[in-house]
Design an enzyme around this catalytic site. Structure first.
Site: not given
Lengths: 134, 500
Positions: B364-365
């Site tokens: 998710r980064v």
């Protein structure tokens, strides 16, 4: 059923036995014991006794100290100890329970409730050992 | 003055310097001992998670503070503790020794050495439980962690300060990924902490030997609470690990920490909680099992420049049962972390190793922490693979496929083949870029699938010698320029002629 805490039971015992003559006191304590039995709470007796002792001492402004020493204390030391206990805990009465312990070598170990003052030579040697190896 | 007198003089001085500790101490009495839990009466002013000491020198931690007694977990041997023993409060919250001296060592959950290489002189004491760094001290994740695993660096990139879960069934290579990631940190300015929770000592030994052989113990600390240690130690081991990591982070360094694995940690905590008579919830885990992991993983962070700029990257591992990622602990940890790497048994036995399911794995980064060159090649790769998976399932039913579909499938097969990688052989990022560049630009389309890995090894070697500008640009500027690209194109074409 919600469990009644041993502290609460001790409070009840203290209140209901206050200012009773000996005969009535015996009767009340017996009834209290029977009540505990009927509610299957005899397991809690040690905690109740412990709490009762604490509450009673607090109410009557008493402090009880357990003192370990290598040899018997003389009366002078005892009264001196009583005075300093009274001052420190701001109570009217101080009781001393004496115990003998040869392992202390010299000095005293005093226990009041869950506080311990260890002024014995044994403890000092132990802390010396810790400091040297640590 | 001769030595004899010198020693005596110094000893005298030392003894004279002793602080006369006012010896007032809070004590309690053991009333009950069972399964590593001790109930103590007294200790009226004790704090939660305060350290206590038992007569045999063993440490305990107060976890349950109740009206009449205190519930204490014993961190060590509990068979010698008996009813009536005196328990001393220390007035200190549980803390462990941390510092540079721990690097290269194997320690237990109290940060004491278990590798037989002598005492550790720690630089500071850090609390095991500490509130995670606040918002003001943090910044966004933008620096990559190079794991050296092509499938991860290209498709689920991990940034410094991120928390990326590694999840999968037993025997799917979860630990292998973690170990590879540690091995690849050589020369990357990264300290590593590997926390083994409930692992077999034989496995730990294997890992330690492997790391030592790879030269990785020069920057790694192993914290172990083995399968035969009491569950109290398994419970605090990850917190000890992160305390060790925080010391380095506070000094402005980057740290990679691996928790192997948190499912065993949750089980250890469940055992303790049930013995302390805390009410059980779903799957008999206590109500605060989410908080157990969230407060641990929240301590991974990237600090901003004003606060030293250090970071802790966490790679927790979760073992699933029969691929069930919707069980209690897996869903908890998935929701806490910033993405997951999902490993599958089927892929593993198909020979796709590392057995990463690219569809279910996310970061998710993501792209913000990839180097530009990698971002450029990996962007198209992800799309290619997604299309391939869809078409592959569909194409099993018919043989008549149009040319475009066939091309996509062929490209996908090569991509899957290229992402395969043997254990303990991390690939540096510029080599990854070369291989992936060749793939996405279509240079591999006419190479047989079985020859891909051979071609890759050869190409990388050839490019190192014949495309030096490109390599240098990627290594230093993190992106190629026009002259570099022209060079790599000719290099690939030349090598292909030689290879065929």
């Amino acid at each position: 059923m919600q469990r009644v805490s041993s502290k609460h039971l001790a409070e009840i015992l203290l209140d209901s036995t206050d200012k009773l003559d000996e005969a009535m006191l015996k009767k009340t304590v017996k009834e209290f014991a029977l009540y505990l039995k009927s509610k299957k709470m005899l397991r809690q007796i040690p905690q109740i006794m412990e709490n009762y002792r604490k509450l009673y001492d607090k109410k009557h402004s008493i402090v009880e100290a357990q003192v370990w020493s290598q040899d018997r204390m003389n009366e002078n030391t005892k009264s001196h100890l009583r005075e300093s206990l009274k001052q420190r805990y701001k109570v009217k009465e101080a009781h001393i329970l004496e115990f003998l312990d040869q392992r202390l070598i010299a000095g005293f170990k005093i226990k009041i409730g869950d506080e311990v003052y260890d002024g014995s030579v044994k403890a000092k040697l132990e802390s010396l050992r810790q400091a040297l190896i640590g | 003055m001769n030595t004899r007198n010198l020693v005596i003089e110094n000893l005298k001085k030392e003894i004279a310097n002793f602080k006369k500790t006012s010896s007032v101490q809070k004590v309690g009495v053991v009333t009950e001992v069972f399964d590593g839990i001790v109930r103590v009466s007294g200790l009226s002013d004790i704090k939660s998670s305060e350290m206590v000491t038992f007569p045999n020198g063993v440490t305990g931690v107060a976890l349950n503070l109740e009206e009449d007694f205190v519930g204490i977990i014993v961190l060590g041997e509990y068979n010698n503790i008996k009813e009536g023993d005196e328990v001393k409060a220390t007035g200190k919250i549980l803390e462990v020794g941390v510092g540079e001296a721990l690097i290269g060592r194997v320690v237990n959950a109290l940060a004491l050495p278990i590798d037989g290489a002598g005492a550790i002189k720690s630089s500071a004491m850090y609390p095991v439980e500490r509130v995670a760094s606040g918002v003001i001290t943090r910044q966004g994740v933008d620096q990559p962690v190079q794991t050296g695993i092509k499938a991860i660096d290209a498709l689920v990139p991990i940034g410094r300060g991120q928390r990326e879960l590694i999840i999968g069934d037993r025997q799917t290579g979860k630990t292998a990924i973690a170990i590879d990631a540690i091995l690849n940190q050589k020369g990357q300015n990264m300290k590593c902490v590997y926390v083994a929770i409930g692992q077999k000592d034989s496995k730990l030994r294997k890992i330690e030997t492997r790391l030592r052989e790879g030269g990785a113990m020069e920057y790694t600390t192993i914290v172990s609470a083995g399968a035969s240690d009491p569950s109290a130690l398994a419970y605090i081991a990850p917190y000890t690990g992160v305390a060790i990591a925080e010391y380095f982070m506070d000094k402005g360094e980057d740290v990679l920490i691996i928790y192997d694995d948190l499912s065993k940690h949750a089980v250890a905590y469940r055992e303790i909680s049930l013995l302390l008579r805390r009410p059980p919830g779903r799957e008999a885990y206590p109500g605060d099992v989410f908080y157990l992991h969230s407060r641990l993983l929240e301590r991974a962070c990237r600090k901003n420049k004003d606060y030293g700029g250090g970071s802790i990257t966490a790679l927790p591992i979760i073992e699933t049962q029969a691929g069930d990622i919707s069980a209690y602990i897996p869903t908890n940890v998935i929701s806490i972390t910033d993405g997951q790497i999902f490993l599958e048994t089927d892929l593993f036995y198909k020979g796709i190793r590392p057995a990463i399911n690219v569809g279910f794995s996310v970061s998710r980064v993501g792209g913000t922490c990839q180097i530009k060159a990698m971002k450029k090649v990996a962007g198209t790769l992800k799309l290619d693979l997604a299309q391939f998976r869809e078409l592959e399932a569909f194409s099993q039913f018919g043989s008549d496929l149009d040319e475009a579909t066939k091309a996509t499938i062929e490209r996908g097969r090569r991509a899957v083949e290229l992402l395969k990688q043997p254990q303990y052989s991390p690939v540096v990022v510029e080599h990854q870029v070369v291989a992936l560049y060749a793939l996405v630009k279509g240079y591999l389309d006419d190479i047989a699938v079985t020859k891909i890995s051979e071609f890759e090894t050869g190409l990388i070697e050839y490019a190192e010698n014949n495309a030096k500008t490109f390599m240098k640009q990627v290594r230093e500027k993190r992106i190629w320029e026009d002259d570099g690209e022209a060079e790599i194109k000719t290099a690939i074409a030349d090598f292909k002629k030689m290879f065929v």
